[in-house]
Design an enzyme around this catalytic site. Structure first.
Site, PDB file in Angstrom:
ATOM      1  N   HIS A   1      -5.838  52.225  30.762  1.00 29.78           N
ATOM      2  CA  HIS A   1      -4.445  51.812  30.492  1.00 29.78           C
ATOM      3  C   HIS A   1      -3.447  52.245  31.569  1.00 29.78           C
ATOM      4  O   HIS A   1      -2.491  52.974  31.323  1.00 29.78           O
ATOM      5  CB  HIS A   1      -3.970  52.146  29.082  1.00 29.78           C
ATOM      6  CG  HIS A   1      -4.185  53.538  28.568  1.00 29.78           C
ATOM      7  ND1 HIS A   1      -3.774  54.649  29.236  1.00 29.78           N
ATOM      8  CD2 HIS A   1      -4.746  53.966  27.425  1.00 29.78           C
ATOM      9  CE1 HIS A   1      -4.083  55.707  28.523  1.00 29.78           C
ATOM     10  NE2 HIS A   1      -4.669  55.334  27.439  1.00 29.78           N
TER      11      HIS A   1
ATOM     12  N   HIS B   1      -9.211  62.815  16.840  1.00 30.67           N
ATOM     13  CA  HIS B   1      -8.207  61.992  17.521  1.00 30.67           C
ATOM     14  C   HIS B   1      -8.555  60.528  17.268  1.00 30.67           C
ATOM     15  O   HIS B   1      -9.704  60.127  17.439  1.00 30.67           O
ATOM     16  CB  HIS B   1      -8.273  62.325  19.023  1.00 30.67           C
ATOM     17  CG  HIS B   1      -7.278  61.621  19.877  1.00 30.67           C
ATOM     18  ND1 HIS B   1      -6.074  61.153  19.427  1.00 30.67           N
ATOM     19  CD2 HIS B   1      -7.323  61.313  21.211  1.00 30.67           C
ATOM     20  CE1 HIS B   1      -5.417  60.592  20.437  1.00 30.67           C
ATOM     21  NE2 HIS B   1      -6.158  60.668  21.518  1.00 30.67           N
TER      22      HIS B   1
ATOM     23  N   GLU C   1      -7.381  57.763  18.827  1.00 23.17           N
ATOM     24  CA  GLU C   1      -7.324  56.767  19.900  1.00 23.17           C
ATOM     25  C   GLU C   1      -8.709  56.128  20.036  1.00 23.17           C
ATOM     26  O   GLU C   1      -9.745  56.780  19.850  1.00 23.17           O
ATOM     27  CB  GLU C   1      -6.866  57.405  21.226  1.00 23.17           C
ATOM     28  CG  GLU C   1      -6.460  56.339  22.227  1.00 23.17           C
ATOM     29  CD  GLU C   1      -5.586  56.844  23.386  1.00 23.17           C
ATOM     30  OE1 GLU C   1      -5.378  58.058  23.527  1.00 23.17           O
ATOM     31  OE2 GLU C   1      -5.115  55.982  24.159  1.00 23.17           O
TER      32      GLU C   1
ATOM     33  N   ASP D   1     -10.818  55.216  22.169  1.00 23.75           N
ATOM     34  CA  ASP D   1     -11.935  55.682  22.993  1.00 23.75           C
ATOM     35  C   ASP D   1     -12.753  56.739  22.249  1.00 23.75           C
ATOM     36  O   ASP D   1     -13.870  57.055  22.660  1.00 23.75           O
ATOM     37  CB  ASP D   1     -11.465  56.206  24.367  1.00 23.75           C
ATOM     38  CG  ASP D   1     -10.278  57.123  24.312  1.00 23.75           C
ATOM     39  OD1 ASP D   1      -9.513  57.082  23.339  1.00 23.75           O
ATOM     40  OD2 ASP D   1     -10.087  57.903  25.268  1.00 23.75           O
TER      41      ASP D   1
ATOM     42  N   HIS E   1      -2.440  64.764  22.788  1.00 24.37           N
ATOM     43  CA  HIS E   1      -1.229  64.101  23.216  1.00 24.37           C
ATOM     44  C   HIS E   1      -0.721  63.038  22.239  1.00 24.37           C
ATOM     45  O   HIS E   1       0.241  62.321  22.555  1.00 24.37           O
ATOM     46  CB  HIS E   1      -1.466  63.450  24.596  1.00 24.37           C
ATOM     47  CG  HIS E   1      -2.429  62.272  24.545  1.00 24.37           C
ATOM     48  ND1 HIS E   1      -2.097  61.043  25.047  1.00 24.37           N
ATOM     49  CD2 HIS E   1      -3.668  62.113  24.018  1.00 24.37           C
ATOM     50  CE1 HIS E   1      -3.090  60.191  24.889  1.00 24.37           C
ATOM     51  NE2 HIS E   1      -4.063  60.826  24.253  1.00 24.37           N
TER      52      HIS E   1
ATOM     53  N   ASP F   1      -8.933  65.315  23.589  1.00 19.81           N
ATOM     54  CA  ASP F   1      -8.530  65.067  24.973  1.00 19.81           C
ATOM     55  C   ASP F   1      -8.169  66.353  25.723  1.00 19.81           C
ATOM     56  O   ASP F   1      -8.058  66.350  26.957  1.00 19.81           O
ATOM     57  CB  ASP F   1      -7.312  64.135  25.007  1.00 19.81           C
ATOM     58  CG  ASP F   1      -7.675  62.683  24.714  1.00 19.81           C
ATOM     59  OD1 ASP F   1      -8.817  62.297  24.972  1.00 19.81           O
ATOM     60  OD2 ASP F   1      -6.799  61.943  24.232  1.00 19.81           O
TER      61      ASP F   1
ATOM     62  N   TYR G   1      -5.798  64.159  35.227  1.00 22.16           N
ATOM     63  CA  TYR G   1      -5.740  63.937  33.780  1.00 22.16           C
ATOM     64  C   TYR G   1      -4.493  64.594  33.193  1.00 22.16           C
ATOM     65  O   TYR G   1      -3.758  63.990  32.408  1.00 22.16           O
ATOM     66  CB  TYR G   1      -7.005  64.500  33.119  1.00 22.16           C
ATOM     67  CG  TYR G   1      -7.194  64.016  31.708  1.00 22.16           C
ATOM     68  CD1 TYR G   1      -7.801  62.796  31.450  1.00 22.16           C
ATOM     69  CD2 TYR G   1      -6.738  64.763  30.627  1.00 22.16           C
ATOM     70  CE1 TYR G   1      -7.956  62.335  30.153  1.00 22.16           C
ATOM     71  CE2 TYR G   1      -6.888  64.317  29.338  1.00 22.16           C
ATOM     72  CZ  TYR G   1      -7.509  63.096  29.107  1.00 22.16           C
ATOM     73  OH  TYR G   1      -7.648  62.640  27.819  1.00 22.16           O
TER      74      TYR G   1
ATOM     75  N   HIS H   1     -13.625  64.100  27.053  1.00 24.09           N
ATOM     76  CA  HIS H   1     -13.851  63.434  28.352  1.00 24.09           C
ATOM     77  C   HIS H   1     -14.287  64.487  29.363  1.00 24.09           C
ATOM     78  O   HIS H   1     -13.705  65.579  29.408  1.00 24.09           O
ATOM     79  CB  HIS H   1     -12.564  62.797  28.900  1.00 24.09           C
ATOM     80  CG  HIS H   1     -11.988  61.698  28.066  1.00 24.09           C
ATOM     81  ND1 HIS H   1     -12.573  60.469  27.911  1.00 24.09           N
ATOM     82  CD2 HIS H   1     -10.831  61.646  27.353  1.00 24.09           C
ATOM     83  CE1 HIS H   1     -11.816  59.705  27.132  1.00 24.09           C
ATOM     84  NE2 HIS H   1     -10.756  60.403  26.783  1.00 24.09           N
TER      85      HIS H   1
HETATM   86 FE1  FEO Z   1      -6.133  60.012  23.726  1.00 24.34          FE
HETATM   87 FE2  FEO Z   1      -9.200  59.994  25.165  1.00 24.34          FE
HETATM   88  O1  FEO Z   1      -7.861  59.395  24.020  1.00 24.34           O
END
Ligand code: FEO
Length: 397
Positions: free
Chosen positions: A28, A82, A84, A86, A148, A167, A193, A226
């Site tokens: 993104h 989380h 999100e 991903d 976040h 994250d 990051y 990640h």
């Molecule tokens: Fe906030 Fe890796 O997603």
């Protein structure tokens, strides 16, 4: 469902069962030149528990890795740290397949999952400090709101000292190796990051780090969603996050610009020399070729931002507008800087850049501009601009 993908053992009871995305080059708007990973973790307690999932297209890879340890249907609890996509993209298929006893998330996570999947899955909300009894082990939850997203949550496997930080302390880095000591070239990706994802939430980051420190929490492992798992440098990445969150200016300036006929480029080069002559490191980034997320990364450990733009149709150059809009959202604090540029007749872009920098909270002096092609006097003025910013930076740092 067994398959070719294997889990990686983290501790006696914790396995990495995520996926490696070697292909992704844009996350993104953030350039992921080295790909990324979506990390999910299997805790083999009395009640086998899965922490987070993966982006939807990687579901089968995750399932295969789980199956290399246990029958996926043996998983009793699923924790969503989380929502999100991903990390939650694989959740609906997983729940449908394994029918766990419990799915848990933070209070905001329950709402966010509902808003993503519009499902009838009962998700149990857990509060800050609450624990989930896995039989042999306890999983403790820490709200990490706005680190976040509003729903962000950390989970800790007590005893083993493993912090599942979603994250938090992550980076976009695809690698066949799973641990920080195996991937020692992580600094730039970790900084990138932080600069692109966490920077606007730095006050929240500092408060969370403070809360963890006051609780005497020193994880042996940090298992983010990640990038590599921290088993050597867990304390170091926490310390780096605190440093980045404080946003203390350093004696380094980032000069970004675009150019139509080379004039603004000449001014950028002269300004960079002016900075260097005053003892400030200058990093010059032409915006046709420098990604906005790399500019944000350079700026993380800098103290000044100089922005050059020619005027086109009474506006700043599109690449400059793009980059400034992006940087504005990241809310970098404690910067000094300046606007400059060449123009043909109106010269509106220089004021627009100056105003944009002011709006971003950058301490800017008078902008510098020249008509058409810079002569020796204009180049000297750009050089002096660099020196002036360097002097301002010394006052700031
Ligand atoms: Fe906030 Fe890796 O997603």
């Amino acid at each position: 469902m067994a398959g070719p993908f294997q889990a990686v053992k983290v501790t006696d009871k914790v396995y990495w069962v995520g996926a490696i995305d070697w292909d992704i080059r844009d996350f993104h708007g953030y350039s992921t030149n080295r790909g990324t990973t979506y990390n999910a973790y299997l805790v083999m307690a009395d009640k086998p528990t899965l922490i987070d999932t993966v982006k939807a297209p990687f579901f089968d890879e995750m399932l295969s890795r789980i199956a290399s340890v246990c029958d996926p249907k043996a998983i009793r609890y699923v924790v969503s740290n989380h929502s999100e996509l991903d990390h939650s993209g694989g959740l609906p298929r997983l729940i449908n397949l394994i029918r766990p006893e419990k799915v848990v998330a933070s209070t905001m996570g329950v709402k966010a999952l509902q808003a993503h999947f519009h499902w009838d899955v009962p998700v149990q909300a857990v509060k800050d400090g609450e624990k989930l009894d896995l039989g042999t082990d306890q999983l403790a939850f820490t709200e990490a709101r706005m680190v976040h997203w509003p729903d962000s949550m950390f989970s800790t496997l007590e005893g083993a000292g493993v912090l599942f930080s979603n994250d938090g302390f992550g980076m976009h880095l695809a690698d066949s190796r799973r641990f920080d000591d195996e991937t020692p070239d992580w600094h730039t990706e970790a900084a990138k990051y932080y600069a692109n994802i966490l920077l606007p939430f730095s006050d929240t980051v500092l408060a969370l780090l403070d809360k963890l420190a006051k609780a005497g929490f020193a994880p042996k492992f940090i298992a983010p969603d990640h990038g590599p798992i921290w088993r050597k440098d867990a304390a170091k990445i926490m310390s780096l996050w605190a440093q980045w969150a404080r946003q203390k200016p350093t004696n380094k300036a980032v000069v970004i610009y675009d150019t139509m006929w080379g004039s603004t480029e000449l001014l950028a080069r002269a300004a960079a020399d002016g900075l260097a002559s005053a003892g400030t490191k200058a990093v010059v980034m032409p915006l046709r070729g420098s990604h906005r997320s790399d500019v944000a990364t350079e700026l993380l450990e800098a103290g000044a931002l100089l922005v050059g733009s020619p005027t086109i149709n009474r506006q700043m150059f599109p690449t400059v507008a793009d980059c400034l809009s992006y940087l504005k959202g990241l809310k970098r604090k404690n910067l000094t800087g300046a606007a400059f540029g060449s123009y043909g007749w109106g010269g509106e872009s220089i004021k627009l850049v100056h105003d944009a920098l002011t709006e971003m909270g950058v301490a800017v002096g008078e902008p510098m501009k020249c008509q058409y092609v810079p002569d020796q006097a204009a180049l000297a003025a750009a050089y002096a601009l660099g020196q002036k910013v360097a002097a301002g930076l010394k006052q700031l740092s």
